[in-house]
Design a protein around this motif. Structure first.
Motif, PDB file in Angstrom:
ATOM      1  N   LEU A 185       0.832  -1.200   0.000  1.00  0.00           N
ATOM      2  CA  LEU A 185       0.000   0.000   0.000  1.00  0.00           C
ATOM      3  C   LEU A 185       0.864   1.247   0.000  1.00  0.00           C
ATOM      4  O   LEU A 185       1.886   1.305   0.685  1.00  0.00           O
ATOM      5  CB  LEU A 185      -0.888   0.024   1.248  1.00  0.00           C
ATOM      6  CG  LEU A 185      -1.980  -1.042   1.321  1.00  0.00           C
ATOM      7  CD1 LEU A 185      -2.452  -1.222   2.752  1.00  0.00           C
ATOM      8  CD2 LEU A 185      -3.151  -0.679   0.426  1.00  0.00           C
ATOM      9  N   GLY A 197      -3.671   4.520  -1.500  1.00  0.00           N
ATOM     10  CA  GLY A 197      -4.020   4.015  -2.813  1.00  0.00           C
ATOM     11  C   GLY A 197      -4.623   2.627  -2.713  1.00  0.00           C
ATOM     12  O   GLY A 197      -4.681   2.050  -1.616  1.00  0.00           O
ATOM     13  N   ARG A 236      -1.291  -6.038  -5.101  1.00  0.00           N
ATOM     14  CA  ARG A 236      -1.278  -7.361  -4.451  1.00  0.00           C
ATOM     15  C   ARG A 236      -0.235  -8.233  -5.130  1.00  0.00           C
ATOM     16  O   ARG A 236      -0.347  -8.515  -6.315  1.00  0.00           O
ATOM     17  CB  ARG A 236      -2.655  -8.018  -4.547  1.00  0.00           C
ATOM     18  CG  ARG A 236      -2.746  -9.319  -3.771  1.00  0.00           C
ATOM     19  CD  ARG A 236      -4.172  -9.842  -3.682  1.00  0.00           C
ATOM     20  NE  ARG A 236      -5.047  -8.937  -2.953  1.00  0.00           N
ATOM     21  CZ  ARG A 236      -5.118  -8.861  -1.633  1.00  0.00           C
ATOM     22  NH1 ARG A 236      -4.375  -9.639  -0.874  1.00  0.00           N
ATOM     23  NH2 ARG A 236      -5.953  -8.015  -1.058  1.00  0.00           N
ATOM     24  N   TYR A 262      -9.442   4.038  11.083  1.00  0.00           N
ATOM     25  CA  TYR A 262      -9.572   3.819   9.651  1.00  0.00           C
ATOM     26  C   TYR A 262     -10.548   2.671   9.448  1.00  0.00           C
ATOM     27  O   TYR A 262     -10.654   1.768  10.277  1.00  0.00           O
ATOM     28  CB  TYR A 262      -8.224   3.424   9.023  1.00  0.00           C
ATOM     29  CG  TYR A 262      -7.339   4.594   8.640  1.00  0.00           C
ATOM     30  CD1 TYR A 262      -6.692   5.349   9.609  1.00  0.00           C
ATOM     31  CD2 TYR A 262      -7.132   4.920   7.301  1.00  0.00           C
ATOM     32  CE1 TYR A 262      -5.867   6.412   9.253  1.00  0.00           C
ATOM     33  CE2 TYR A 262      -6.311   5.974   6.931  1.00  0.00           C
ATOM     34  CZ  TYR A 262      -5.678   6.714   7.912  1.00  0.00           C
ATOM     35  OH  TYR A 262      -4.855   7.771   7.554  1.00  0.00           O
ATOM     36  N   GLN A 279     -11.595  -0.390   6.679  1.00  0.00           N
ATOM     37  CA  GLN A 279     -11.086  -1.127   5.529  1.00  0.00           C
ATOM     38  C   GLN A 279     -12.104  -2.166   5.099  1.00  0.00           C
ATOM     39  O   GLN A 279     -12.430  -3.081   5.864  1.00  0.00           O
ATOM     40  CB  GLN A 279      -9.734  -1.796   5.834  1.00  0.00           C
ATOM     41  CG  GLN A 279      -9.094  -2.430   4.617  1.00  0.00           C
ATOM     42  CD  GLN A 279      -7.663  -2.883   4.867  1.00  0.00           C
ATOM     43  OE1 GLN A 279      -7.281  -3.215   5.986  1.00  0.00           O
ATOM     44  NE2 GLN A 279      -6.843  -2.876   3.817  1.00  0.00           N
ATOM     45  N   ARG A 331     -10.473  -6.495   0.901  1.00  0.00           N
ATOM     46  CA  ARG A 331      -9.585  -6.399  -0.255  1.00  0.00           C
ATOM     47  C   ARG A 331      -9.506  -4.986  -0.839  1.00  0.00           C
ATOM     48  O   ARG A 331      -9.184  -4.795  -2.008  1.00  0.00           O
ATOM     49  CB  ARG A 331      -9.999  -7.400  -1.341  1.00  0.00           C
ATOM     50  CG  ARG A 331      -9.993  -8.840  -0.832  1.00  0.00           C
ATOM     51  CD  ARG A 331     -10.375  -9.812  -1.917  1.00  0.00           C
ATOM     52  NE  ARG A 331      -9.276 -10.059  -2.842  1.00  0.00           N
ATOM     53  CZ  ARG A 331      -8.288 -10.915  -2.650  1.00  0.00           C
ATOM     54  NH1 ARG A 331      -8.231 -11.612  -1.523  1.00  0.00           N
ATOM     55  NH2 ARG A 331      -7.352 -11.082  -3.559  1.00  0.00           N
ATOM     56  N   GLU A 334      -8.355  -0.645   0.132  1.00  0.00           N
ATOM     57  CA  GLU A 334      -7.408   0.100   0.939  1.00  0.00           C
ATOM     58  C   GLU A 334      -8.064   0.669   2.195  1.00  0.00           C
ATOM     59  O   GLU A 334      -9.272   0.889   2.216  1.00  0.00           O
ATOM     60  CB  GLU A 334      -6.796   1.251   0.119  1.00  0.00           C
ATOM     61  CG  GLU A 334      -7.740   2.415  -0.158  1.00  0.00           C
ATOM     62  CD  GLU A 334      -8.567   2.241  -1.404  1.00  0.00           C
ATOM     63  OE1 GLU A 334      -8.800   1.087  -1.847  1.00  0.00           O
ATOM     64  OE2 GLU A 334      -9.021   3.268  -1.936  1.00  0.00           O
ATOM     65  N   PRO A 335      -7.271   0.950   3.232  1.00  0.00           N
ATOM     66  CA  PRO A 335      -7.839   1.615   4.411  1.00  0.00           C
ATOM     67  C   PRO A 335      -8.267   3.034   4.066  1.00  0.00           C
ATOM     68  O   PRO A 335      -7.589   3.727   3.288  1.00  0.00           O
ATOM     69  CB  PRO A 335      -6.656   1.649   5.396  1.00  0.00           C
ATOM     70  CG  PRO A 335      -5.648   0.703   4.863  1.00  0.00           C
ATOM     71  CD  PRO A 335      -5.831   0.653   3.391  1.00  0.00           C
ATOM     72  N   LEU A 356      -9.596   6.729   5.925  1.00  0.00           N
ATOM     73  CA  LEU A 356      -9.712   7.452   7.183  1.00  0.00           C
ATOM     74  C   LEU A 356     -11.179   7.636   7.536  1.00  0.00           C
ATOM     75  O   LEU A 356     -11.959   8.193   6.762  1.00  0.00           O
ATOM     76  CB  LEU A 356      -9.020   8.804   7.064  1.00  0.00           C
ATOM     77  CG  LEU A 356      -9.091   9.701   8.296  1.00  0.00           C
ATOM     78  CD1 LEU A 356      -8.354   9.055   9.469  1.00  0.00           C
ATOM     79  CD2 LEU A 356      -8.487  11.077   7.973  1.00  0.00           C
TER      80      LEU A 356
END
Lengths: 115, 111
Positions: A91, A107, A111, B36, B38, B41, B43-44, B46
């Motif tokens: 990431l 982003g 993977r 955060y 998530q 699969r 992205e985290p 905020l």
């Protein structure tokens, strides 16, 4: 789209091969971060840049890993001689001094699967 | 001992329930705190910063107890769309810098 972008989104490679990932931060964000996330765990910090200067590297970043941000814009993360343990989501995040550098925006990740 | 610890769950709750997540951190010098979210699969993202005075954003309330090194997140009237993993995050640098994530707490809201 003005968010953080990462390429490729997925990468499958054989053990021992080298791979390179790219991250384009949000425009005018001067800090760029790399993290690694494995299944069931939170992201772990790898390294970060302020403009082109690499300010901190985690001990997780072995000598097979190298990151660059040559012009202070996009960054690349290279892994040499990949191992199966490198399989993870990589990431990228960026932050801006306008927000006190505290809020990082991520982003979609790359993977990596090492076979 | 991990620097940020969370109960991994999963928490399975019905729609409309109130659910609370707790988190502890080990570094008393930690400077800033976040939750955060998530999705699987993804992205985290905020969710909210956490301030010493506590803060609220709609159905979400975050609290920080510096003396106990404890952070909480309360979700009221939970929705199906709240199903996700909630990551407790701290930052030890008053100039920004790296984020330290907990393992995450999985929430599943059922109809």
């Amino acid at each position: 789209d003005t968010g953080v972008s990462q390429n490729p989104r997925h990468k499958i490679t054989k053990r021992g091969q080298n791979v390179t990932f790219r991250c384009d931060p949000i425009s005018e964000h001067n800090r760029l971060y790399w993290y690694r996330q494995t299944l069931g765990q939170g992201p772990e910090f790898l390294t970060y840049f302020q403009n082109e200067a690499q300010l901190e590297k985690s001990r997780l970043l072995s000598d097979r890993f190298s990151a660059e941000r040559p012009k202070g814009s996009f960054s690349t993360l290279e892994i040499q001689r990949t191992e199966q343990g490198d399989s993870a989501m990589y990431l990228c995040a960026s932050s801006s001094p306008d927000r006190g550098q505290y809020e990082q925006y991520f982003g979609p990740g790359t993977r990596l699967t090492v076979t | 001992r991990k620097e940020v610890e969370q109960d991994p769950g999963p928490f399975n709750v019905p729609e409309g329930a109130t659910v609370a997540f707790n988190c502890t951190y080990s570094n008393s010098a930690s400077q800033s705190f976040f939750w955060y979210r998530q999705d699987c699969r993804k992205e985290p993202k905020l969710l909210m910063s956490v301030y010493s005075s506590g803060n609220e954003d709609g159905r979400f309330t975050a609290q920080l107890n510096r003396a106990s090194q404890y952070i909480s997140l309360l979700i009221r009237d939970s929705k199906l769309s709240d199903s996700a993993t909630y990551l407790c995050v701290v930052n030890n640098d008053n100039q920004g810098g790296k984020l330290i994530f907990g393992q995450g707490t999985e929430l599943s809201v059922k109809p």
